[in-house]
Design a protein around this motif. Sequence first.
Motif, PDB file in Angstrom:
ATOM      1  N   LEU A   6      -5.291  -1.045  -5.877  1.00  0.00           N
ATOM      2  CA  LEU A   6      -4.385  -0.312  -6.704  1.00  0.00           C
ATOM      3  C   LEU A   6      -5.095  -0.847  -8.437  1.00  0.00           C
ATOM      4  O   LEU A   6      -6.134  -1.835  -8.273  1.00  0.00           O
ATOM      5  CB  LEU A   6      -3.561  -1.004  -7.747  1.00  0.00           C
ATOM      6  CG  LEU A   6      -2.009  -0.661  -6.192  1.00  0.00           C
ATOM      7  CD1 LEU A   6      -1.143  -1.642  -6.055  1.00  0.00           C
ATOM      8  CD2 LEU A   6      -1.481   0.708  -6.871  1.00  0.00           C
ATOM      9  N   ASP A   7      -5.297  -0.176  -9.300  1.00  0.00           N
ATOM     10  CA  ASP A   7      -6.281  -0.775 -10.846  1.00  0.00           C
ATOM     11  C   ASP A   7      -4.696  -1.394 -11.277  1.00  0.00           C
ATOM     12  O   ASP A   7      -4.389  -1.006 -12.181  1.00  0.00           O
ATOM     13  CB  ASP A   7      -6.476   0.959 -11.597  1.00  0.00           C
ATOM     14  CG  ASP A   7      -7.371   0.665 -12.245  1.00  0.00           C
ATOM     15  OD1 ASP A   7      -7.178  -0.495 -12.959  1.00  0.00           O
ATOM     16  OD2 ASP A   7      -8.098   1.781 -12.585  1.00  0.00           O
ATOM     17  N   VAL A   8      -5.765  -2.325 -11.424  1.00  0.00           N
ATOM     18  CA  VAL A   8      -4.410  -3.837 -11.860  1.00  0.00           C
ATOM     19  C   VAL A   8      -5.095  -3.617 -13.336  1.00  0.00           C
ATOM     20  O   VAL A   8      -3.497  -3.474 -13.400  1.00  0.00           O
ATOM     21  CB  VAL A   8      -4.255  -5.276 -11.123  1.00  0.00           C
ATOM     22  CG1 VAL A   8      -3.261  -5.938 -11.470  1.00  0.00           C
ATOM     23  CG2 VAL A   8      -4.963  -5.074  -9.534  1.00  0.00           C
ATOM     24  N   GLU A   9      -5.657  -2.914 -13.731  1.00  0.00           N
ATOM     25  CA  GLU A   9      -6.103  -3.643 -15.403  1.00  0.00           C
ATOM     26  C   GLU A   9      -5.217  -2.468 -16.111  1.00  0.00           C
ATOM     27  O   GLU A   9      -4.845  -2.462 -16.954  1.00  0.00           O
ATOM     28  CB  GLU A   9      -7.176  -3.349 -16.056  1.00  0.00           C
ATOM     29  CG  GLU A   9      -8.325  -4.334 -15.392  1.00  0.00           C
ATOM     30  CD  GLU A   9      -7.452  -6.000 -16.313  1.00  0.00           C
ATOM     31  OE1 GLU A   9      -6.893  -6.278 -17.415  1.00  0.00           O
ATOM     32  OE2 GLU A   9      -6.853  -6.616 -15.160  1.00  0.00           O
ATOM     33  N   VAL A  29      -0.078  -7.716  -8.966  1.00  0.00           N
ATOM     34  CA  VAL A  29      -0.709  -7.574  -7.680  1.00  0.00           C
ATOM     35  C   VAL A  29      -0.928  -8.625  -7.080  1.00  0.00           C
ATOM     36  O   VAL A  29      -2.063  -9.116  -7.401  1.00  0.00           O
ATOM     37  CB  VAL A  29      -1.440  -6.152  -7.873  1.00  0.00           C
ATOM     38  CG1 VAL A  29      -2.209  -5.360  -6.866  1.00  0.00           C
ATOM     39  CG2 VAL A  29      -1.210  -4.768  -8.855  1.00  0.00           C
ATOM     40  N   VAL A  30      -0.766  -8.618  -5.900  1.00  0.00           N
ATOM     41  CA  VAL A  30      -1.896  -9.545  -4.825  1.00  0.00           C
ATOM     42  C   VAL A  30      -1.746  -8.900  -3.281  1.00  0.00           C
ATOM     43  O   VAL A  30      -1.781  -7.844  -3.234  1.00  0.00           O
ATOM     44  CB  VAL A  30       0.356 -10.823  -3.870  1.00  0.00           C
ATOM     45  CG1 VAL A  30       0.526 -11.280  -5.627  1.00  0.00           C
ATOM     46  CG2 VAL A  30       0.725  -9.791  -3.494  1.00  0.00           C
ATOM     47  N   GLU A  31      -3.391  -9.060  -3.293  1.00  0.00           N
ATOM     48  CA  GLU A  31      -3.653  -8.715  -2.154  1.00  0.00           C
ATOM     49  C   GLU A  31      -2.880  -8.491  -0.090  1.00  0.00           C
ATOM     50  O   GLU A  31      -2.861  -7.914   0.122  1.00  0.00           O
ATOM     51  CB  GLU A  31      -4.389  -9.274  -1.395  1.00  0.00           C
ATOM     52  CG  GLU A  31      -5.951  -8.683  -0.121  1.00  0.00           C
ATOM     53  CD  GLU A  31      -6.395  -6.898  -1.152  1.00  0.00           C
ATOM     54  OE1 GLU A  31      -6.320  -5.627  -0.557  1.00  0.00           O
ATOM     55  OE2 GLU A  31      -6.323  -6.854  -2.232  1.00  0.00           O
ATOM     56  N   SER A  32      -1.926  -9.902  -0.322  1.00  0.00           N
ATOM     57  CA  SER A  32      -1.215  -9.636   0.640  1.00  0.00           C
ATOM     58  C   SER A  32      -0.123 -10.754   0.799  1.00  0.00           C
ATOM     59  O   SER A  32      -0.478 -11.600  -0.324  1.00  0.00           O
ATOM     60  CB  SER A  32      -1.771  -9.746   1.717  1.00  0.00           C
ATOM     61  OG  SER A  32      -1.036 -10.219   3.091  1.00  0.00           O
ATOM     62  N   GLU A  57      -1.062  -5.385  -1.552  1.00  0.00           N
ATOM     63  CA  GLU A  57      -1.742  -4.415  -1.293  1.00  0.00           C
ATOM     64  C   GLU A  57      -1.679  -4.201   0.319  1.00  0.00           C
ATOM     65  O   GLU A  57      -1.598  -3.216   1.435  1.00  0.00           O
ATOM     66  CB  GLU A  57      -3.603  -5.306  -1.135  1.00  0.00           C
ATOM     67  CG  GLU A  57      -3.465  -4.770  -2.609  1.00  0.00           C
ATOM     68  CD  GLU A  57      -3.898  -3.337  -3.217  1.00  0.00           C
ATOM     69  OE1 GLU A  57      -2.780  -2.050  -2.422  1.00  0.00           O
ATOM     70  OE2 GLU A  57      -4.533  -3.107  -4.190  1.00  0.00           O
ATOM     71  N   ALA A  58      -0.597  -5.512   0.698  1.00  0.00           N
ATOM     72  CA  ALA A  58      -0.380  -4.774   2.216  1.00  0.00           C
ATOM     73  C   ALA A  58       0.318  -6.390   1.929  1.00  0.00           C
ATOM     74  O   ALA A  58       1.040  -7.089   1.721  1.00  0.00           O
ATOM     75  CB  ALA A  58      -1.358  -5.712   2.923  1.00  0.00           C
ATOM     76  N   ARG A 181      -2.018   5.442  -6.034  1.00  0.00           N
ATOM     77  CA  ARG A 181      -1.359   5.019  -5.750  1.00  0.00           C
ATOM     78  C   ARG A 181      -0.971   4.477  -6.986  1.00  0.00           C
ATOM     79  O   ARG A 181       0.161   3.473  -8.106  1.00  0.00           O
ATOM     80  CB  ARG A 181      -1.112   4.118  -4.784  1.00  0.00           C
ATOM     81  CG  ARG A 181      -1.405   4.195  -3.085  1.00  0.00           C
ATOM     82  CD  ARG A 181      -1.864   3.508  -2.474  1.00  0.00           C
ATOM     83  NE  ARG A 181      -2.712   2.729  -2.997  1.00  0.00           N
ATOM     84  CZ  ARG A 181      -2.663   1.291  -2.646  1.00  0.00           C
ATOM     85  NH1 ARG A 181      -1.928   0.126  -2.714  1.00  0.00           N
ATOM     86  NH2 ARG A 181      -4.504   0.839  -3.237  1.00  0.00           N
ATOM     87  N   THR A 182      -1.816   4.344  -7.533  1.00  0.00           N
ATOM     88  CA  THR A 182      -1.908   3.432  -9.177  1.00  0.00           C
ATOM     89  C   THR A 182      -1.289   4.320  -9.899  1.00  0.00           C
ATOM     90  O   THR A 182      -0.491   4.715 -11.182  1.00  0.00           O
ATOM     91  CB  THR A 182      -3.484   3.492 -10.335  1.00  0.00           C
ATOM     92  OG1 THR A 182      -3.759   2.039  -9.421  1.00  0.00           O
ATOM     93  CG2 THR A 182      -2.960   2.335 -11.598  1.00  0.00           C
ATOM     94  N   GLU A 183      -1.480   6.022 -10.297  1.00  0.00           N
ATOM     95  CA  GLU A 183       0.067   6.764 -10.337  1.00  0.00           C
ATOM     96  C   GLU A 183       0.507   7.402 -10.488  1.00  0.00           C
ATOM     97  O   GLU A 183       1.586   7.178 -11.558  1.00  0.00           O
ATOM     98  CB  GLU A 183      -1.784   8.257 -11.410  1.00  0.00           C
ATOM     99  CG  GLU A 183      -2.532   8.663 -11.019  1.00  0.00           C
ATOM    100  CD  GLU A 183      -2.598   7.973 -13.181  1.00  0.00           C
ATOM    101  OE1 GLU A 183      -1.384   8.432 -13.543  1.00  0.00           O
ATOM    102  OE2 GLU A 183      -3.662   7.842 -13.513  1.00  0.00           O
TER     103      GLU A 183
END
Length: 266
Positions: A6-9, A29-32, A57-58, A181-183
């Motif tokens: 994901l594009d966090v910024e 946003v966290v990785e897992s 993300e997971a 997914r960002t969009e």
Amino acid sequence: MQRSPLDVEKLRRSLTESLELSYFSHIEVVESTGSTNADLIARAGDPNTDHAVLLAEAQEQGRGRHARTWVSPPRTQIAMSLLVRLPGITPDSLGWLPLLTGVAVVDALRATAAVPANLKWPNDVLIDGRKVAGILAEFAAGGPVPTVVVGTGVNVGLTEAELPVPHATSLVLAGAREIDRTELVLSMLTEFARRMTAWQAAGWDTADLAAAYRERCATLGAQVRAELPGGKTLIGIATDIDDAGRLLIGDQAVAAGDVTHLRANY
């Protein structure tokens, strides 16, 4: 298979660049994590978490209705939870929050991914009869201002072999126009914010929301089987959604239970 994060910024910038998305206070946003819903529920006592968005993300202990769990490969789903406080809402209207979220997800997937998404009562999103997304709303805190966490899981990049159950699908498998997914997250958040802002402005009146839900609900008019608490089964035609968001099968209101569309792919 390489799968993009994901594009966090970009997600964070959207909160200041979009009028609709200014509804949210912050995006993390966290990785897992085990469960994004559980994480936000644990933070519900902090007033700064109002209108917070958490994505993973997971998700290792993703939860659905009836305590079902699932795990998917990293970066193949949207695993997102929102915490909202609902001042002045009546208890009868609270059940509409996951249904509103379903309407928002359907509208986002139709507009951004160009897929024929619709709703299966109460909170599944289908494409051609196969489940692409699920929604779970949970109370985080009671009191004078109810606090609810609503989580959404959308299958985006899952292959056929990675699907959790045979009657599931993903946006990739459905031939979606957009699978970034960002969009997709931005579209879902925009639709949710629009619906929530309008609902609160209407004093939590559900007339417009109910009309929107009915228009998108594939369950209505279908012959269904409802597996009810206590082991009971009800079979009949789903005729309507009542004022509390319950499904009417014939003239009997169903508030909870597994509903299967008969003579359908699902």
